[in-house]
Design an enzyme around this catalytic site. Structure first.
Site: not given
Ligand code: BGC
Length: 351
Positions: A86-87, A112, A184-186, A250, A287, A315
């Protein structure tokens, strides 16, 4: 029976090359016939195949079946994220009196791990001597993406016979540095990206979350979820309140229970397929990202568009922007210390 001739190994297929190194696709299997494929490029979980309530198999994570999909600009499908998940605001932080400048790859912020995070590097991979595990190693050099210290990272994926994917993250450094590793699995439990995830039910064991500013940096407040769209203390459909959250979910949830100890933190389920995912972690945060930036431009290997909300991420992590938020749990790893976190994604079919 201990018949070594019947021992099934992790299979390995050539998957191309990146940075002059060989990339492979490894296949983990368990006794129930569950299959998880992982590449040493970015440590990406490219697929996770499991049955639904009618015993039809489907892939519950978004991914591509070719390396080049992962080399393109990221949605970070399935990837290992580091050095910092994250940021970090304005791509800057101060540590021991020194200011460090990181790559700013998300408008003015760092996201990331930067332009070439751990999702875009080739890891050294060692499969286990059975079909169940893959250990990945990466040395992130001093100065990479602006971070201090040589960071040695080991991530071990294990597919257990209880239908769990265990992820164990370890790291050591030779200079103090922020570290916050995640996957970062969706997930889309329907196994079909024609369906979005708004009809999935979710519960998150969190009484508070970290509200964010317009650039998705936490304000520093730990806000009660009660009476807000962020209340997932009891399971609800993701679509119920998403319209009240500008842009969609998010956000980092402040997990209940003791950080550092493994505990159940979230349950995701899809009544149509009967599939259920339970998340356990040692981390203090989660997250929940509802795939808001997916915009139909990417396609799965079978040519289906990956639209907004066709996958969601859970996450496990420390909180975003912790290096600039002294009140948040620390993400600083010092020489001589051992970074160790664990997360387990467990799946089941509920009939
Ligand atoms: C973030 C999103 C971001 C995404 C990237 C997430 O972990 O919180 O803001 O766009 O990852 O695909």
């Amino acid at each position: 029976m201990n018949d070594s001739t019947n021992l099934k190994l992790v299979s390995r297929a050539d998957w191309g090359e990146a940075d002059g190194k060989k990339v492979y696709l490894y296949t983990l299997t368990n006794k129930n016939g569950m299959v998880v494929t992982i590449t040493n490029y970015g440590g990406v979980v490219t697929s996770w195949t499991m049955p639904d309530k009618n015993n039809n198999k489907g892939n519950i994570v978004l991914g591509f079946n070719e390396l080049k999909g992962y080399q393109a600009p990221p949605p970070y499908f399935g990837a290992l994220i580091g050095r910092y998940g994250n940021r970090i605001a304005n791509g800057k932080f101060t540590l021991d009196g020194k200011e460090y400048k990181l790559a700013t790859n998300n408008d003015k912020n760092h996201l990331h791990g930067g332009n070439k995070g751990f999702d875009k590097v080739v890891w050294d991979a060692t499969p286990s001597t059975d079909s169940s595990a893959l250990t990945l190693n990466y040395l992130s050099k001093d100065g990479e993406e602006g971070y201090p210290g040589n960071l040695k990272v080991t991530v071990k994926y294990t597919l257990t016979d209880n239908d769990e994917l265990r992820i164990v993250y370890d790291a050591e450094t030779d200079k103090a540095t922020p570290v916050n590793l995640t996957n970062h699995s969706y997930f889309n439990l329907t196994g079909d990206v024609s369906n979005n995830i708004l009809n999935h039910s979710l519960s998150i064991d969190a009484d508070r979350y970290t509200p964010v500013d317009k650039t998705l940096i936490p304000t520093g407040e730990l806000k009660a979820v009660s009476g807000t769209p962020f209340d997932f203390k009891t399971s609800k459909l993701i679509g119920t309140d998403i319209g009240k959250v500008p842009g969609g979910y998010d956000h980092n949830f402040v997990l209940n229970g003791t950080s550092g100890s493994m505990r159940k933190v979230a349950v995701l389920s899809d009544s149509t397929s009967g599939r259920q995912l339970t998340v356990f972690t040692t981390e203090p945060g989660l997250q929940f990202y509802s795939g808001n930036f997916l915009d139909g431009k990417l396609q799965t290997s079978d040519g289906k568009s990956i639209n907004k909300h066709t996958g969601l991420c859970l996450e496990t992590q420390h909180f975003p922007d912790s290096p600039n938020k002294p009140a948040f749990p620390s993400t600083i790893l010092k020489p001589g210390e051992k970074y160790h976190t664990e997360t387990t994604y467990a799946v089941a079919v509920v009939k």
